[in-house]
Design an enzyme around this catalytic site. Structure first.
Site, PDB file in Angstrom:
ATOM      1  N   ASP A 167       0.840  -1.201   0.000  1.00 59.95           N
ATOM      2  CA  ASP A 167       0.000   0.000   0.000  1.00 59.95           C
ATOM      3  C   ASP A 167       0.872   1.247   0.000  1.00 59.95           C
ATOM      4  O   ASP A 167       1.903   1.272  -0.672  1.00 59.95           O
ATOM      5  CB  ASP A 167      -0.965  -0.028   1.197  1.00 59.95           C
ATOM      6  CG  ASP A 167      -2.251   0.704   0.890  1.00 59.95           C
ATOM      7  OD1 ASP A 167      -2.363   1.872   1.266  1.00 59.95           O
ATOM      8  OD2 ASP A 167      -3.140   0.107   0.246  1.00 59.95           O
ATOM      9  N   HIS A 204      -4.136   5.673   4.278  1.00 59.51           N
ATOM     10  CA  HIS A 204      -4.769   4.529   3.619  1.00 59.51           C
ATOM     11  C   HIS A 204      -4.190   3.212   4.144  1.00 59.51           C
ATOM     12  O   HIS A 204      -4.930   2.290   4.522  1.00 59.51           O
ATOM     13  CB  HIS A 204      -4.556   4.644   2.112  1.00 59.51           C
ATOM     14  CG  HIS A 204      -5.368   3.714   1.275  1.00 59.51           C
ATOM     15  ND1 HIS A 204      -4.879   2.524   0.780  1.00 59.51           N
ATOM     16  CD2 HIS A 204      -6.646   3.802   0.829  1.00 59.51           C
ATOM     17  CE1 HIS A 204      -5.804   1.930   0.059  1.00 59.51           C
ATOM     18  NE2 HIS A 204      -6.895   2.673   0.065  1.00 59.51           N
ATOM     19  N   SER A 414     -11.069  -1.119  -1.223  1.00 58.30           N
ATOM     20  CA  SER A 414      -9.780  -1.068  -0.531  1.00 58.30           C
ATOM     21  C   SER A 414      -9.881  -1.621   0.875  1.00 58.30           C
ATOM     22  O   SER A 414      -8.926  -2.226   1.379  1.00 58.30           O
ATOM     23  CB  SER A 414      -9.289   0.390  -0.424  1.00 58.30           C
ATOM     24  OG  SER A 414      -8.536   0.768  -1.529  1.00 58.30           O
TER      25      SER A 414
END
Length: 478
Positions: A167, A204, A414
């Protein structure tokens, strides 16, 4: 003025790759993004065949010349891919690249004889809130904790399952969160702009780590910042970076990947094919996001789950809406998506644990769901105006700002992906299984839980600690 999320994200990615000229594809349909002037081929004889064939095809009849056809950089070795320049990247605009299109057509007869693909665009691979965005994060109370809530099972260093998250890295203050005590990896790096606001996509990777640790506490999680530059990377580089990650950390039990791209094809991504072939020979399970285009088009690498020989090595994951009964409006779907997990308005770790962190919204919400769903989805709520959506309009400079103090609500495949990965890991721990692929197979066979997605009943992986929330159905427009 209605926001144009894909075009806004295109501009964001282009700014993060100032030395690369990008276009939308196919043609101007805005399904994926790719590099102009370059195609990919396998190293060796196939690369030479592509180079010679394309050069011969670029005659006066095409309106192009062969002057630009040449190798465009060193071979990438592990990924087995050669970049071949086929045109001037400065020609044309974002709506497509005529030179790349002609190069692909030039190889059709050769591909028909070989019965496999010999040439490909160089696609942009991005995190699955990027060029196919779910939404942007929303602050959540520090007292609320995560949703799914942290499971009661403990951590045992001797039996902990190794999970590698590919990521954009971890926020600087992740170590302040007890839930993330067994998380390590790369920090994100630069987190704020010159005004001190969080950059887009920051957090994220930390959000994903929090979901994994909550659903499956008996994990050793490593987060890599492979996708640190606006959450995007070119396909030819991505294959090598995947190899780099496993070379450094070893092949883990599970890889959680919340990134990919469509490419308009049914046979995978040329740039990651070598990695996927090596994955198939390992015991690692790749859990990959199906993407947020609200489309049946295959999103790679997740769609490898639908290719013969990869079905046990890959788990492709779509997103359920907040009640868990139906698919989220943004989720991709189709027979290639093996399972769905909660992916709308989840709550997890972000940043601001040490001091409140400001964020300016980049995109504006829509008046109606951009995918034409009738429930109060993330396209519409909570309402906010964004910097990119208002640029050049009378409301320019009036983007909404929020403060993060640790936790956030966020949506997208995600985040359904680490929830599903956590379910596999929790099953491994509960049943004392050392094989993630066997656990995936048994979990799907035994789940007995289903949701409805586009009229189909699909396997639903809902963690026991996940708290569904009712959705509001909106009246149809007059």
């Amino acid at each position: 003025m209605a926001p144009q999320r894909f075009h806004e994200q295109f501009d964001q990615i282009q700014r993060s790759m100032p030395d690369v000229s990008l276009a939308m594809g196919p043609d101007d349909a805005a399904e994926f993004i790719y590099e102009k002037g370059v195609v990919l081929a396998r190293d060796g004889e196939e690369a030479r065949l592509v180079e010679d064939t394309v050069r011969g095809h670029f005659t006066e009849a095409t309106g192009l010349t062969a002057d630009h056809v040449r190798r465009a950089g060193p071979e990438t070795n592990r990924s087995g891919i050669t970049r071949i320049q086929v045109g001037d990247p400065g020609h044309g605009d974002r709506r497509g690249d005529r030179a790349v299109a002609h190069a692909l057509r030039a190889m059709r007869e050769h591909e028909a004889r070989a019965e496999r693909r010999l040439v490909s665009r160089n696609h942009v691979v991005s995190i699955a809130v990027n060029s196919c965005p779910g939404d942007e994060p929303v602050p959540a109370p520090l007292t609320q904790g995560t949703n799914p809530a942290a499971a009661e099972a403990g951590y045992d260093a001797d039996t902990a399952v190794g999970v590698l998250v590919i990521d954009n890295g971890l926020t600087h203050d992740y170590g302040m969160v007890p839930l993330l005590a067994h998380v390590q990896g790369d920090v994100h790096g630069t987190e704020t702009d010159t005004q001190g606001n969080l950059l887009q996509y920051v957090g994220h990777g930390t959000f994903i780590a929090g979901l994994l640790a909550a659903v499956a506490p008996n994990t050793d999680i490593t987060v890599r910042n492979t996708l640190n530059d606006a959450g995007a990377i070119l396909e030819d580089q991505f294959g090598q970076r995947l190899f780099d990650a496993v070379d450094e950390h070893g092949w883990p039990d599970v890889i959680s990947l919340s990134a990919g791209t469509a490419n308009g094809r049914d046979d995978g991504l040329l740039g990651v094919q070598s990695f996927m072939d090596e994955l198939r020979r390992q015991r690692t399970l790749l859990v990959a996001a199906a993407g947020n285009n609200s489309s049946a088009s295959k999103f790679w690498p997740a769609a490898y789950a639908d290719l013969p020989g990869y079905e046990d090595a890959v788990l492709s994951v779509g997103a359920l809406r907040s009640d868990g009964e139906f698919g989220a409006c943004f989720s991709n779907y189709g027979s290639w998506v093996q399972a769905y997990a909660p992916g709308e308005r989840l709550t997890s770790t972000l940043t601001g644990f040490d001091a409140p962190a400001p964020y300016l919204y980049q995109h504006s919400t829509y008046d109606e769901c951009r995918y034409h769903f009738t429930y109060a989805c993330t396209c519409q709520y909570p309402r906010h105006s964004g910097v990119l959506s208002t640029a050049g309009t009378p409301t320019a400079g009036k983007a909404d700002q929020v403060m993060f103090e640790g936790y956030a609500h966020w949506s997208g495949t995600s985040f359904a992906t680490p929830v599903a990965a956590g379910m596999v890991v929790a099953y491994m721990t509960a049943n004392k299984l050392g094989d993630a692929r066997a656990a995936r197979k048994k979990l799907l066979a035994e789940t007995g839980a289903y949701a409805e997605v586009r009229g189909a009943h699909v396997p639903a992986l809902r963690p026991p600690t996940w708290r569904p929330t009712p959705v509001t159905q909106l009246a149809p427009p007059a």
